[in-house]
Design a protein around this motif. Structure first.
Motif, PDB file in Angstrom:
ATOM      1  N   VAL A  99       1.984   1.048  -4.228  1.00 22.05           N
ATOM      2  CA  VAL A  99       0.659   1.782  -5.385  1.00 22.05           C
ATOM      3  C   VAL A  99       1.690   2.910  -5.197  1.00 22.05           C
ATOM      4  N   PRO A 100       2.350   3.835  -4.522  1.00 22.08           N
ATOM      5  CA  PRO A 100       2.827   5.207  -4.756  1.00 22.08           C
ATOM      6  C   PRO A 100       4.239   4.956  -6.202  1.00 22.08           C
TER       7      PRO A 100
ATOM      8  N   TRP B 219       0.815  -1.210  -0.140  1.00 20.10           N
ATOM      9  CA  TRP B 219       0.139  -0.103  -0.546  1.00 20.10           C
ATOM     10  C   TRP B 219       1.322   1.555   0.028  1.00 20.10           C
ATOM     11  N   ASN B 220       2.227   1.038   0.735  1.00 17.61           N
ATOM     12  CA  ASN B 220       3.029   2.680   0.720  1.00 17.61           C
ATOM     13  C   ASN B 220       4.093   2.578  -0.347  1.00 17.61           C
TER      14      ASN B 220
ATOM     15  N   SER C  50      -2.625  14.707 -16.252  1.00 19.33           N
ATOM     16  CA  SER C  50      -1.875  13.679 -15.401  1.00 19.33           C
ATOM     17  C   SER C  50      -0.407  13.471 -15.835  1.00 19.33           C
TER      18      SER C  50
ATOM     19  N   GLN D 278       3.012  14.611 -15.042  1.00 17.76           N
ATOM     20  CA  GLN D 278       4.663  13.582 -14.885  1.00 17.76           C
ATOM     21  C   GLN D 278       5.613  14.329 -15.690  1.00 17.76           C
TER      22      GLN D 278
ATOM     23  N   ARG E 272       1.601   4.327  -9.757  1.00 17.99           N
ATOM     24  CA  ARG E 272       0.786   5.417  -9.423  1.00 17.99           C
ATOM     25  C   ARG E 272      -0.061   5.880 -11.129  1.00 17.99           C
ATOM     26  N   SER E 273       0.715   6.332 -11.519  1.00 17.62           N
ATOM     27  CA  SER E 273       0.488   6.647 -13.457  1.00 17.62           C
ATOM     28  C   SER E 273       0.276   5.561 -14.258  1.00 17.62           C
ATOM     29  N   SER E 274       0.651   4.428 -14.147  1.00 20.45           N
ATOM     30  CA  SER E 274       0.534   3.333 -14.490  1.00 20.45           C
ATOM     31  C   SER E 274      -1.200   3.028 -14.313  1.00 20.45           C
ATOM     32  N   LEU E 275      -1.552   3.089 -12.751  1.00 14.89           N
ATOM     33  CA  LEU E 275      -2.584   3.139 -12.771  1.00 14.89           C
ATOM     34  C   LEU E 275      -3.828   3.180 -13.110  1.00 14.89           C
ATOM     35  N   ILE E 276      -3.319   5.205 -13.151  1.00 11.61           N
ATOM     36  CA  ILE E 276      -3.899   5.646 -13.798  1.00 11.61           C
ATOM     37  C   ILE E 276      -4.828   5.679 -15.017  1.00 11.61           C
TER      38      ILE E 276
END
Lengths: 443, 446
Positions: B362-363, B358-359, B438, B442, B366-370
């Motif tokens: 995930v951070p 989670w820490n 976003s 970046q 983040r950009s791939s997730l978006i």
């Protein structure tokens, strides 16, 4: 560079050559786009919704015509013709001729202003070869646009003659006899006698509209039917509710349907073509479908694993859904119409040919279809069943009406009416369904 | 072809740029730009203010087309056809050679020649391809290619009129084609949504009222929102979970392929496959789902007809099945890009696996997730095939993308269809903006 020096001389020559070709191409192509210019086009493009083997047969039926006149006819079928043709025509990509399967769609096409009025010779031929009703379906605001082509007859009840003999029953002559027959079969077999399938991808529900239309025509007569089509008799009026109730007597009765498929609701998930297999192998005693179902029996097998014979004493056959009183002959059916988008001499020749009994004979002989052309020869039809159907269509005493859902505005005829029947089978109350369908007029 | 150009330029004279220092040249440049843009604007407005579905013969440029040429040729005697074909072929080759030969030469005369060619090529291409549908699309490609090529040639000659000016001038034909082919239809759709079915009478907001009051319209909006919310979340959740669990596991490649395979199946194919899974009949079961239900003594369920929302969920499953693999592949790649040092540092700090995920992970992704979330969201907003194949929009399963086509094709209701299209566009717009923002953020960080 040595090469570039030579190019410098070549370049103007090449340009002159290219220009010359372009200009000669212009000059020669201008009058009519080909062969001499006086005879019109050498190839006529026809578009329609008929595909597969039937499309091949349609192309083949022009063989003699091409031999006689030298005009090539190229028919190209498109499975989503109904959806595409209006866009194509308004976008300027109209074929020479379109074979339109519904008068409602024909009206939409006529409204685009691109469909030409039928030539005088075609109009005369239609007067000679078809009943006034048929001509009427191609006429809008007093102008005759499109001649009928082929036809199909709806409202048949398919059954197994062998099983009927075994159960000691006969084809009914009235609606009440039909219900009695159903009860008899149910007692003898212990199964649901009727089967039905409304699923047909985006068009699901249409087999149900045929049921309703047949009943309106038989119960309330042709006048009410015409008013209903015109929108003067509403879906919420008692005449239509009566028809729904009569159909519901069979289709909504779990004791009567859905042989071999499930309960009443399984009607919606059963493909209309799958029903043929169940009728052929004997698990379904009765089903209601148009004459075209005879073609579906070619792909299925009977209980012994053989292709079923379609004959009065064979594995399957059909009787016309009986009227309320004995001897009534009110039938509904469908057909295609031939609309032209230009008045090229070759196009006119093709139109004239397609309105003639010779074309009907040529196509009927190739099998699987019938025509309502009164001067065509019914004995050419490919099976005893189709010969009989064709004679019924040509008979002057037959009260013929075109499929109502094809004549209504598309938001009702192929929108809320189809959808309403799905909801109805799913258990929605008749009154609600009827007002839903009527609401389609406001869409 | 570009190879040839480079060879030529290597042998050409050394560069001698006069532009920029010469005030006369700059004045000419300015006039040309102004005239060019005025022309583009005039063309654009002419298109917008002329009635949309007019006779397309208006833009037809005479009887010249490749089609008529071949038809004319086909009617000639075979022996005459042979030399004509040879001459035509020679002429085309010659024209290309001329362009190649003269394109990279310095000097104003050649600059003008290039410019004329850049305009003439798309026009000629358009005239030749005219009888074919989608001709405009091909011409856009041709214009882009010829514009880019000629610009390149001009730039290499170093005698043109400035980089930006050249670029604009040479790509103008392609830009005009794009305006006609993409931007004009979008604006025309917006205008059409205020007109009635046939597009003749102005009806104000009536079509939009229809969208939000008629059951068909409201269900398409509601279902589209459900699709856009549920489909991306679940596919990303499943894809991420799968990617994390199989990360550095044995047989990772095989496990990945298994989940990625559905991505290769078209929506139509997936719809047909799952239609069999949901099949409903009594007696012997064809569909797996009902086979399981009946195995445990239940009655078969007509899955695609269960209202409300159950059938929509059934359709969503198909979509998620096809998209999970896509999310998994991209997320798996970015998980591998998370620095090992960070993970080790977190481990030394005494975090457990969940906290590390989670820490740190995930951070880190983040950009791939978006990107994955917004891409799948846009795809689910546009969904058409699954609904069309499986239910045809019956039983309140319709979505905006499907209903748009349905209204236009089956009912010829252009007003409703355009209004649905505009609503769909409004739904997609924030996602595109968010995605773009976003991305640019970046870039700033880097």
């Amino acid at each position: 560079m040595a090469l570039s020096q030579r190019y410098r001389l070549l370049a103007p020559l090449a340009l002159v050559g290219a220009a010359a070709i372009a200009l000669t191409g212009c000059a020669e192509a201008a009058p009519g786009g080909g062969d001499g210019g006086s005879d019109g086009k050498s190839t006529i493009r026809i578009a329609g919704g008929i595909t597969g083997g039937e499309a091949d047969a349609l192309n083949e039926s022009f063989a003699q015509f091409t031999k006689d006149t030298g005009i090539e006819v190229e028919y190209i079928g498109d499975k989503s013709f109904e959806g595409n043709i209006v866009t194509k025509v308004t976008g300027g990509d109209a074929p020479d001729i379109a074979i339109v399967p519904q008068p409602g769609l024909l009206k939409t096409l006529v409204d685009t202003g691109k469909v030409l009025e039928a030539p005088e010779s075609v109009s005369k031929a239609v007067d000679e070869n078809w009943s006034a009703d048929w001509k009427n379906y191609g006429t809008f605001d007093g102008t005759f646009y499109a001649a009928p082509m082929l036809a199909n007859l709806k409202g048949y009840v398919w059954y197994s003659p062998a099983s009927f003999e075994e159960w000691g029953v006969e084809a009914p002559k009235t609606w009440d006899e039909l219900i009695t027959l159903t009860d008899t079969i149910r007692e003898k077999t212990g199964n649901a006698p009727w089967c039905a399938g409304f699923a047909s991808d985006a068009a699901s529900g249409w087999p149900g509209t045929d049921w309703i239309e047949d009943l309106v025509l038989r119960q309330s007569g042709a006048d009410t039917y015409d008013k209903w089509v015109a929108g003067d008799v509403k879906f919420t009026d008692p005449e239509i509710k009566e028809a729904f109730d009569a159909v519901g007597e069979i289709l909504l009765n779990p004791d009567y349907v859905n042989a071999g498929f499930g309960d009443v609701k399984s009607i919606n998930s059963t493909a209309f073509g799958d029903v043929a297999a169940k009728v052929a192998d004997g698990s379904c005693a009765l089903t209601h479908q148009a004459s075209f179902l005879s073609a579906n029996f070619l792909d299925v097998t009977n209980a012994d694993g053989e292709t079923p014979t379609v004959a009065p004493d064979g594995d399957v056959y059909a009787f016309l859904l009986p009227g309320i009183n004995e001897g009534d002959l009110n039938v509904e059916g469908g057909g295609e119409f031939v609309a032209a988008f230009n008045d090229d001499p070759s196009t006119v020749k093709v139109l004239e040919f397609m309105a003639s009994p010779e074309f009907a004979d040529a196509r009927v002989k190739l099998g699987g279809v019938i025509s309502a052309n009164k001067n065509a020869d019914p004995s050419l039809a490919s099976s005893e069943f189709l010969q009989e159907a064709m004679k019924t269509l040509q008979d002057d005493s037959t009260v013929f009406r075109f499929d109502a859902s094809d004549l209504m505005p598309s938001t009702v005829g192929s929108g809320s009416f189809w959808k309403g029947l799905i909801d109805w089978v799913d258990g929605k109350s008749t009154d609600e369904v009827l007002s839903d369908i009527q609401a389609g007029y406001e869409n | 072809m570009s190879q040839v150009i480079i060879d030529e330029t290597e042998t050409s004279e050394p560069p001698q740029t006069t532009h920029g220092a010469d005030p006369k040249g700059r004045a000419i440049t300015r006039t040309l730009v102004v005239v060019g843009f005025a022309l583009i604007a005039a063309l654009f407005f002419l298109l917008i203010f002329s009635a949309p579905a007019e006779d397309p013969a208006r833009i037809a440029l005479g009887p010249v087309s490749l089609n008529t040429f071949f038809m004319w040729l086909g009617d000639l005697h075979p022996l005459i056809q042979i030399p004509i074909i040879l001459i035509a072929f020679g002429a085309v080759v010659a024209a290309i050679l001329v362009l190649i030969e003269y394109a990279p030469r310095p000097g104003r005369g050649y600059f003008i020649l290039r410019l004329v060619a850049c305009l003439a090529v798309p026009v000629l291409a358009f005239m030749m391809l005219r009888p074919y549908s989608n001709a405009v699309l091909y011409v856009v490609g041709i214009a882009l290619l010829s514009g880019a090529l000629l610009f390149f040639a001009d730039y290499r000659s170093r005698q043109g009129a400035g980089y930006l000016f050249q670029l604009i001038l040479f790509l103008a034909p392609a830009a005009i084609m794009l305006l006609i082919g993409l931007i004009y239809p979008a604006i025309a759709t917006f205008f059409k949504s205020f007109f009635d079915k046939t597009g003749t009478d102005f009806v104000g907001l009536e079509n939009y009222i229809w969208v939000f009051t008629n059951p068909v319209g409201t269900w398409s909006v509601i279902n589209t929102l459900i699709w856009a919310l549920v489909a991306p979340t679940l596919s990303v959740a499943f894809g991420l979970a799968y990617a994390v669990f199989i990360d550095r596991a044995r047989g990772e490649k095989v496990l990945k392929v298994l989940v990625f395979m559905p991505v290769a199946i078209s929506f139509v194919g997936a719809g047909i496959i799952w239609k069999f899974m949901y099949d409903y009949r009594q007696g012997e079961q064809l569909g797996l789902l009902n086979a399981i239900v009946t195995l445990f003594g239940g009655d078969p369920v007509s899955w695609l007809a269960v209202k409300p929302l159950v059938n929509t969920v059934m359709l969503l499953i198909v979509f998620i099945w096809t998209q999970t693999g896509f999310a998994m592949v991209i997320l798996s790649a970015s998980i591998k890009a998370v620095p090992v040092e960070q993970m080790e540092a977190a481990e030394l700090d005494g975090t457990n696996a969940w906290q590390r995920f989670w820490n740190v992970t995930v951070p880190g992704i983040r950009s791939s997730l978006i990107v994955v979330l917004t891409t799948i969201a846009i795809m689910s907003l546009k969904v058409y095939d699954i609904v069309a194949v499986m239910t045809g929009g019956r039983d309140d399963t319709t979505v905006l993308g499907f209903e748009m086509v349905n209204q236009q094709q089956r009912f010829q209701s252009y007003g409703h269809s355009s209004a649905l299209a505009v609503v769909l566009f409004l739904f997609v717009l924030p996602l595109i903006i968010y995605n773009a923002r976003s991305l640019s953020k970046q870039r700033e960080i880097r």
